[in-house]
Design a protein around this motif. Structure first.
Motif, short mmCIF file in Angstrom:
data_model
loop_
_atom_site.label_atom_id
_atom_site.label_comp_id
_atom_site.label_asym_id
_atom_site.label_seq_id
_atom_site.Cartn_x
_atom_site.Cartn_y
_atom_site.Cartn_z
N LEU A 1 0.95 -1.21 -0.06
CA LEU A 1 -0.10 -0.03 0.06
C LEU A 1 1.01 1.23 0.01
CD1 LEU A 1 -2.76 -0.69 2.70
CD2 LEU A 1 -2.74 -1.62 0.44
N SER A 2 0.18 2.15 -0.51
CA SER A 2 0.86 3.73 -0.32
C SER A 2 1.06 4.05 0.96
CB SER A 2 0.24 4.82 -1.38
OG SER A 2 -1.00 4.91 -0.73
N GLY A 3 1.72 5.09 1.31
CA GLY A 3 1.63 5.78 2.77
C GLY A 3 0.50 6.38 2.97
N GLY A 4 -0.31 7.07 2.12
CA GLY A 4 -1.89 7.40 2.60
C GLY A 4 -2.76 6.24 2.80
N GLU A 5 -2.70 5.15 2.00
CA GLU A 5 -3.36 4.01 2.28
C GLU A 5 -3.13 3.34 3.46
OE1 GLU A 5 -4.02 3.02 -2.61
OE2 GLU A 5 -2.33 1.86 -1.61
N GLN A 6 -1.81 3.20 3.92
CA GLN A 6 -1.45 2.73 5.03
C GLN A 6 -2.04 3.64 6.07
OE1 GLN A 6 2.76 1.72 5.73
NE2 GLN A 6 2.75 1.05 3.56
N GLN A 7 -1.99 4.74 5.93
CA GLN A 7 -2.68 5.73 7.23
C GLN A 7 -4.10 5.52 7.42
OE1 GLN A 7 0.19 6.68 8.49
NE2 GLN A 7 -0.91 7.71 10.15
N ARG A 8 -4.84 5.37 6.13
CA ARG A 8 -6.08 5.17 6.14
C ARG A 8 -6.49 3.74 6.72
NH1 ARG A 8 -5.48 7.36 0.90
NH2 ARG A 8 -6.99 8.97 0.34
N VAL A 9 -5.53 2.58 6.69
CA VAL A 9 -5.77 1.52 7.45
C VAL A 9 -5.64 1.77 8.97
CG1 VAL A 9 -5.07 -0.90 7.77
CG2 VAL A 9 -5.06 0.27 5.43
N GLY A 10 -4.52 2.51 9.15
CA GLY A 10 -4.37 2.71 10.53
C GLY A 10 -5.75 3.32 11.29
N ILE A 11 -6.41 4.08 10.31
CA ILE A 11 -7.65 5.02 10.84
C ILE A 11 -8.58 4.03 11.20
CG2 ILE A 11 -9.37 6.74 10.61
CD1 ILE A 11 -6.92 8.29 9.13
N CYS A 12 -8.89 3.14 10.22
CA CYS A 12 -9.83 1.99 10.35
C CYS A 12 -9.62 1.29 11.58
CB CYS A 12 -9.77 1.17 8.93
SG CYS A 12 -10.55 1.94 7.51
N ARG A 13 -8.28 0.77 11.89
CA ARG A 13 -8.33 0.06 12.81
C ARG A 13 -8.54 0.83 14.28
NH1 ARG A 13 -1.92 -1.98 13.76
NH2 ARG A 13 -1.75 0.25 14.11
N ALA A 14 -7.94 1.99 14.52
CA ALA A 14 -8.36 2.40 15.47
C ALA A 14 -10.04 2.83 15.50
CB ALA A 14 -7.90 3.86 15.68
N LEU A 15 -10.66 2.99 14.86
CA LEU A 15 -12.06 3.05 14.74
C LEU A 15 -12.90 1.96 14.81
CD1 LEU A 15 -12.65 6.20 12.66
CD2 LEU A 15 -12.50 6.13 15.10
N LEU A 16 -12.59 0.85 14.57
CA LEU A 16 -13.05 -0.39 14.68
C LEU A 16 -13.85 -0.66 15.93
CD1 LEU A 16 -13.29 -2.86 12.38
CD2 LEU A 16 -12.87 -4.27 14.34
N PRO A 17 -13.22 -0.75 16.93
CA PRO A 17 -14.25 -0.79 18.15
C PRO A 17 -15.28 0.32 18.62
CG PRO A 17 -11.70 -0.94 18.54
CD PRO A 17 -11.86 -0.30 17.42
N ASN A 18 -15.45 1.26 17.61
CA ASN A 18 -16.17 2.30 17.61
C ASN A 18 -15.88 3.11 19.19
OD1 ASN A 18 -18.10 4.13 17.23
ND2 ASN A 18 -19.97 2.82 17.49
N PRO A 19 -14.49 3.42 19.30
CA PRO A 19 -14.30 4.30 20.56
C PRO A 19 -14.90 5.56 20.60
CG PRO A 19 -12.49 4.54 19.02
CD PRO A 19 -13.48 3.60 18.30
N THR A 20 -15.14 5.96 22.10
CA THR A 20 -15.86 7.25 22.05
C THR A 20 -15.02 8.58 21.77
OG1 THR A 20 -15.42 7.06 24.56
CG2 THR A 20 -17.78 6.50 23.93
N VAL A 21 -13.65 8.05 22.12
CA VAL A 21 -12.73 9.02 21.75
C VAL A 21 -11.51 8.62 20.97
CG1 VAL A 21 -10.62 10.30 23.06
CG2 VAL A 21 -12.64 9.97 24.13
N LEU A 22 -11.17 9.57 19.92
CA LEU A 22 -10.02 9.23 18.87
C LEU A 22 -9.01 10.32 19.21
CD1 LEU A 22 -9.03 7.57 16.56
CD2 LEU A 22 -10.23 9.36 15.10
N LEU A 23 -7.93 9.74 19.34
CA LEU A 23 -6.57 10.51 19.60
C LEU A 23 -5.68 10.34 18.34
CD1 LEU A 23 -5.83 9.68 23.33
CD2 LEU A 23 -7.24 11.80 22.31
N MET A 24 -5.09 11.48 17.69
CA MET A 24 -4.39 11.14 16.46
C MET A 24 -3.04 12.19 16.61
SD MET A 24 -7.59 11.70 13.63
CE MET A 24 -7.14 10.61 12.53
#
Ligand SMILES: Nc1ncnc2c1ncn2[C@@H]1O[C@H](COP(=O)(O)OP(=O)(O)OP(=O)(O)O)[C@@H](O)[C@H]1O
Length: 243
Positions: A138-161
């Protein structure tokens, strides 16, 4: 209720102050962008918010309760965390990477997790077929998108970036900024995003925190920061491209 609150927080490294008397309330379901120069204390602030660092002085509240450091790992699972260079596991596929937090939490059924993964991948413009790819494909941008999906999968109330888009070219940055805003419209949550780029802070933040030498120079709505910068430095931060 504001899910993250800091009251008079101080933190030092080897006697050198990194945060000084920081009091902030991060508003529910709003994006707060923290902007400041290199070394101003942004990453320290984020690590204090997710309990990785216990501040030398001051209070940290998560969901209305004083942060319980004896349960830091469990509390952290309720907060999505995205960093620059994301740390995807190279030997796992995109789908396995995205689903890894659910395995740790065992909170949702397999079918629910898969459905959520597909929804998030769609919102982040990742084709479904990418689930079978490996991070190096994957490109760097695509990897970063995967990272965001991973962080959001459990539907956290808070997202820290923490500087999630720092290493990307400006076009990819703007694409992902749009996707983050789209996500925020479809499932609102409390987001704290750190950036050294004032344009990014203004593009994403409902609220802006300006940090300088560990102190909060200004904390206000984006509109008020633009209308009435607290001082010449804030004005410079908000009118220059990066600091
Ligand atoms: N683990 C550490 N040990 C000692 N000093 C540290 C440590 N982490 C950060 N610092 C110092 O604390 C101050 C704040 O650092 P921090 O990483 O929070 O700033 P930042 O705004 O995130 O910077 P950057 O944008 O460069 O990542 C800096 O002076 C830094 O050198």
């Amino acid at each position: 209720m504001d899910p993250l609150v800091l009251e008079h927080v101080y933190h030092t490294y080897n006697g050198q102050p990194a945060l000084s008397d920081v009091s902030l309330r991060f508003h529910e379901k709003k994006i707060t962008a923290v902007v400041g120069r290199s070394g101003s204390g942004k990453s320290t602030l984020l690590q204090v918010l997710n309990g990785m660092l216990r501040p030398g002085q001051g209070k940290v509240f998560f969901q209305g309760q004083p942060f319980d450091y004896s349960r830091a790992a469990a509390l952290r699972l309720q907060m999505g965390y995205v960093i620059q260079g994301i740390g995807l596991f190279p030997h796992l596929t995109v789908a396995q990477n995205i689903l890894i937090n659910t395995r740790l939490q065992r909170s949702t059924s397999g079918a629910d997790s898969l459905a959520r993964m597909h929804l998030l991948m769609q919102l982040m413009n990742l084709p479904e077929a990418y689930g079978k790819k490996y991070p190096h494909e994957l490109s760097g941008g695509e990897q970063q998108r995967v990272g965001i999906c991973r962080a959001l999968l459990p539907n956290p109330t808070v997202l820290l970036m923490d500087e999630p888009l720092g290493a990307l070219d400006s076009i990819t940055r703007e694409d992902i900024q749009r996707e983050i805003l789209q996500l925020q419209q479809s499932e609102q949550r409390t987001v704290v995003i750190i950036t050294h780029n004032p344009q990014e802070a203004l593009a994403l933040g409902d609220y802006i925190v300006v940090l300088e030498a560990g102190k909060v120079l200004q904390y206000d709505t984006k509109e008020n920061v633009l209308k009435s910068p607290a001082n010449a430095l804030v004005e410079r931060l908000t009118t220059t491209r990066s600091v």
